[in-house]
Scaffold this motif. Structure first.
Motif, PDB file in Angstrom:
ATOM      1  N   PHE A 114       0.794  -1.226   0.000  1.00 47.63           N
ATOM      2  CA  PHE A 114       0.000   0.000   0.000  1.00 47.63           C
ATOM      3  C   PHE A 114       0.826   1.276   0.000  1.00 47.63           C
ATOM      4  N   ALA A 115       2.081   1.181   0.381  1.00 50.32           N
ATOM      5  CA  ALA A 115       2.877   2.392   0.553  1.00 50.32           C
ATOM      6  C   ALA A 115       3.120   3.089  -0.785  1.00 50.32           C
ATOM      7  N   GLY A 116       3.023   4.419  -0.781  1.00 49.88           N
ATOM      8  CA  GLY A 116       3.332   5.203  -1.969  1.00 49.88           C
ATOM      9  C   GLY A 116       2.246   5.137  -3.033  1.00 49.88           C
ATOM     10  N   ARG A 117       2.585   5.700  -4.170  1.00 53.05           N
ATOM     11  CA  ARG A 117       1.647   5.737  -5.277  1.00 53.05           C
ATOM     12  C   ARG A 117       1.550   4.377  -5.965  1.00 53.05           C
ATOM     13  N   LEU A 118       0.472   4.183  -6.699  1.00 53.14           N
ATOM     14  CA  LEU A 118       0.278   2.962  -7.451  1.00 53.14           C
ATOM     15  C   LEU A 118       1.385   2.829  -8.497  1.00 53.14           C
ATOM     16  N   ASP A 119       2.124   1.718  -8.475  1.00 54.23           N
ATOM     17  CA  ASP A 119       3.216   1.499  -9.426  1.00 54.23           C
ATOM     18  C   ASP A 119       2.666   0.708 -10.612  1.00 54.23           C
ATOM     19  N   ALA A 157      -3.274   3.076  10.706  1.00 51.63           N
ATOM     20  CA  ALA A 157      -3.359   3.865   9.476  1.00 51.63           C
ATOM     21  C   ALA A 157      -2.109   3.693   8.623  1.00 51.63           C
ATOM     22  N   LEU A 158      -0.924   3.713   9.261  1.00 49.95           N
ATOM     23  CA  LEU A 158       0.332   3.595   8.510  1.00 49.95           C
ATOM     24  C   LEU A 158       0.453   2.228   7.843  1.00 49.95           C
ATOM     25  N   GLN A 159       0.043   1.184   8.530  1.00 54.04           N
ATOM     26  CA  GLN A 159       0.131  -0.159   7.961  1.00 54.04           C
ATOM     27  C   GLN A 159      -0.762  -0.317   6.743  1.00 54.04           C
ATOM     28  N   ALA A 160      -1.803   0.493   6.657  1.00 53.13           N
ATOM     29  CA  ALA A 160      -2.700   0.450   5.507  1.00 53.13           C
ATOM     30  C   ALA A 160      -2.237   1.363   4.378  1.00 53.13           C
ATOM     31  N   GLY A 161      -1.078   1.995   4.547  1.00 53.67           N
ATOM     32  CA  GLY A 161      -0.526   2.797   3.479  1.00 53.67           C
ATOM     33  C   GLY A 161      -0.914   4.256   3.500  1.00 53.67           C
ATOM     34  N   PHE A 162      -1.597   4.707   4.561  1.00 52.98           N
ATOM     35  CA  PHE A 162      -1.927   6.126   4.669  1.00 52.98           C
ATOM     36  C   PHE A 162      -0.725   6.873   5.242  1.00 52.98           C
ATOM     37  N   TYR A 163      -0.620   8.165   4.910  1.00 60.44           N
ATOM     38  CA  TYR A 163       0.521   8.950   5.362  1.00 60.44           C
ATOM     39  C   TYR A 163       0.517   9.097   6.880  1.00 60.44           C
ATOM     40  N   ASP A 164      -0.678   9.241   7.460  1.00 56.86           N
ATOM     41  CA  ASP A 164      -0.821   9.391   8.896  1.00 56.86           C
ATOM     42  C   ASP A 164      -2.284   9.120   9.242  1.00 56.86           C
ATOM     43  N   GLU A 165      -2.609   9.248  10.516  1.00 57.34           N
ATOM     44  CA  GLU A 165      -3.982   8.959  10.951  1.00 57.34           C
ATOM     45  C   GLU A 165      -5.002   9.906  10.322  1.00 57.34           C
ATOM     46  N   PRO A 166      -4.752  11.234  10.252  1.00 51.86           N
ATOM     47  CA  PRO A 166      -5.717  12.129   9.585  1.00 51.86           C
ATOM     48  C   PRO A 166      -5.963  11.767   8.128  1.00 51.86           C
ATOM     49  N   HIS A 167      -4.928  11.291   7.438  1.00 52.48           N
ATOM     50  CA  HIS A 167      -5.116  10.868   6.053  1.00 52.48           C
ATOM     51  C   HIS A 167      -6.074   9.682   5.980  1.00 52.48           C
ATOM     52  N   THR A 179     -11.479   1.979 -11.320  1.00 52.60           N
ATOM     53  CA  THR A 179     -10.076   2.138 -11.665  1.00 52.60           C
ATOM     54  C   THR A 179      -9.179   1.385 -10.685  1.00 52.60           C
ATOM     55  N   LEU A 180      -7.940   1.170 -11.096  1.00 51.37           N
ATOM     56  CA  LEU A 180      -6.980   0.522 -10.210  1.00 51.37           C
ATOM     57  C   LEU A 180      -6.744   1.339  -8.937  1.00 51.37           C
ATOM     58  N   SER A 181      -6.714   2.661  -9.067  1.00 46.24           N
ATOM     59  CA  SER A 181      -6.491   3.494  -7.879  1.00 46.24           C
ATOM     60  C   SER A 181      -7.652   3.364  -6.900  1.00 46.24           C
ATOM     61  N   ARG A 182      -8.884   3.246  -7.419  1.00 47.31           N
ATOM     62  CA  ARG A 182     -10.034   3.043  -6.531  1.00 47.31           C
ATOM     63  C   ARG A 182      -9.953   1.667  -5.861  1.00 47.31           C
ATOM     64  N   TYR A 183      -9.480   0.678  -6.611  1.00 42.35           N
ATOM     65  CA  TYR A 183      -9.360  -0.648  -6.002  1.00 42.35           C
ATOM     66  C   TYR A 183      -8.299  -0.635  -4.903  1.00 42.35           C
ATOM     67  N   LYS A 184      -7.204   0.067  -5.139  1.00 43.79           N
ATOM     68  CA  LYS A 184      -6.173   0.192  -4.101  1.00 43.79           C
ATOM     69  C   LYS A 184      -6.761   0.846  -2.854  1.00 43.79           C
ATOM     70  N   ALA A 185      -7.616   1.861  -3.044  1.00 43.27           N
ATOM     71  CA  ALA A 185      -8.253   2.521  -1.898  1.00 43.27           C
ATOM     72  C   ALA A 185      -9.123   1.535  -1.125  1.00 43.27           C
ATOM     73  N   TRP A 186      -9.852   0.674  -1.838  1.00 44.33           N
ATOM     74  CA  TRP A 186     -10.663  -0.354  -1.172  1.00 44.33           C
ATOM     75  C   TRP A 186      -9.786  -1.245  -0.293  1.00 44.33           C
ATOM     76  N   ARG A 187      -8.665  -1.714  -0.848  1.00 47.08           N
ATOM     77  CA  ARG A 187      -7.795  -2.591  -0.097  1.00 47.08           C
ATOM     78  C   ARG A 187      -7.203  -1.872   1.123  1.00 47.08           C
ATOM     79  N   GLN A 188      -6.906  -0.587   0.985  1.00 45.74           N
ATOM     80  CA  GLN A 188      -6.361   0.167   2.115  1.00 45.74           C
ATOM     81  C   GLN A 188      -7.391   0.313   3.229  1.00 45.74           C
ATOM     82  N   VAL A 189      -8.629   0.614   2.874  1.00 43.27           N
ATOM     83  CA  VAL A 189      -9.670   0.763   3.886  1.00 43.27           C
ATOM     84  C   VAL A 189      -9.898  -0.567   4.606  1.00 43.27           C
ATOM     85  N   VAL A 190      -9.938  -1.666   3.847  1.00 41.32           N
ATOM     86  CA  VAL A 190     -10.104  -2.981   4.471  1.00 41.32           C
ATOM     87  C   VAL A 190      -8.953  -3.254   5.439  1.00 41.32           C
ATOM     88  N   ALA A 191      -7.729  -2.942   5.008  1.00 37.36           N
ATOM     89  CA  ALA A 191      -6.560  -3.188   5.864  1.00 37.36           C
ATOM     90  C   ALA A 191      -6.615  -2.342   7.130  1.00 37.36           C
TER      91      ALA A 191
END
Length: 262
Positions: free
Chosen positions: A160-165, A224-234, A191-203
């Motif tokens: 999840f870290a960083g932008r979609l490669d 939040a960090l383990q799910a690939g967000f920059y921080d808790e507010p993100h 889109t792939l970016s929306r799918y990545k967001a789904w996986r991050q929210v689930v995580a």
């Protein structure tokens, strides 16, 4: 401690949300089935003016909407799962669709209340989800997803870290980035970016389900960090986008239950 008012149940390829009222304008995270408690009706209005009032509805992913009602249960399907592909495929023309076949699936008041306060057992929730999927399979046309798109979805899980490669994902399945982008959107419906967001929210929700009520801020930040967000507010910002007013993952009385070990 405040009484639990709403709950989230996490399965291997689905999430169930149950709570009182409707939801404020937000973007639907994944293709889903939305039901009111037995004897109640829901009214959902999508951006653009389409409105549907019914006890049960199918809702497409990546569509902004708001809901009015006296409580609801939302069954979100992983967009790449067979059920997710079926639901999204049925909604390519109409973003919302009243679903009469779900009448037998409406939770009675006892089950609805148990879902909301987190008392429904993981086994009973899994059984109810399986019934929903069986009815979907009997009434909707099956969708097909290229094995390479499924492989890309698998590679996204946990990365999840960083932008979609997209370049690296494309090389893994021997396709060009443009081909991957277009094929994923055509077959999965998002889109792939929306799918990545789904996986991050689930995580993030899965990590939060392991926290106790007195977890320290650092533990919540780690979820939040383990799910690939920059921080808790993100992470909260993402939840606001997809869950409307049910956005305070830790400050509102919310029960998160993992159903993946049952």
């Amino acid at each position: 401690m405040s009484a639990i008012e709403q709950s989230v149940y996490i399965g291997r390829d689905w999430i169930v949300y149950a709570g009182p009222g409707g939801f404020e304008r937000s973007e639907m995270l994944a293709p889903c089935l939305i039901l009111g408690p037995a004897g109640a009706s829901l009214r959902i209005t999508a951006d653009g003016g389409q409105a549907v009032a019914a006890p049960a509805l199918l809702h497409a992913a990546s569509v902004w909407s708001a809901a009015e009602g006296n409580g609801l249960v939302i069954l979100y399907f992983d967009p790449v799962s067979p059920a997710g592909v079926m639901v999204q495929g049925a909604l390519r023309q109409a973003r919302l669709l009243a679903w009469e076949a779900a009448a037998a699936l409406l939770p009675d008041r006892g089950l609805f209340d148990a879902l909301c306060v987190g008392r429904a057992t993981p086994g009973s929730v899994q059984q109810w989800v399986a019934q929903c999927v069986a009815v979907l399979a009997s009434t909707l046309a099956p969708g097909e997803v290229d094995a390479r798109m499924i492989e890309i979805a698998r590679r996204l899980d946990g990365e999840f870290a960083g932008r979609l490669d997209l370049a690296a994902l494309s090389r893994a399945v021997n396709l060009s980035p443009d081909h991957v982008r277009q094929r994923f959107k055509k077959q999965v419906g998002i889109t792939l970016s929306r799918y990545k967001a789904w996986r991050q929210v689930v995580a993030m929700l899965a990590s939060a389900s392991q926290l106790s009520d007195d977890s320290r801020p650092e533990q919540r930040r780690q979820a939040a960090l383990q799910a690939g967000f920059y921080d808790e507010p993100h992470g909260y910002k993402m939840l606001r986008r997809y869950f409307g007013r049910y956005r305070a993952l830790f400050s509102r009385p919310l029960q998160i239950v993992s159903c993946t070990d049952h």
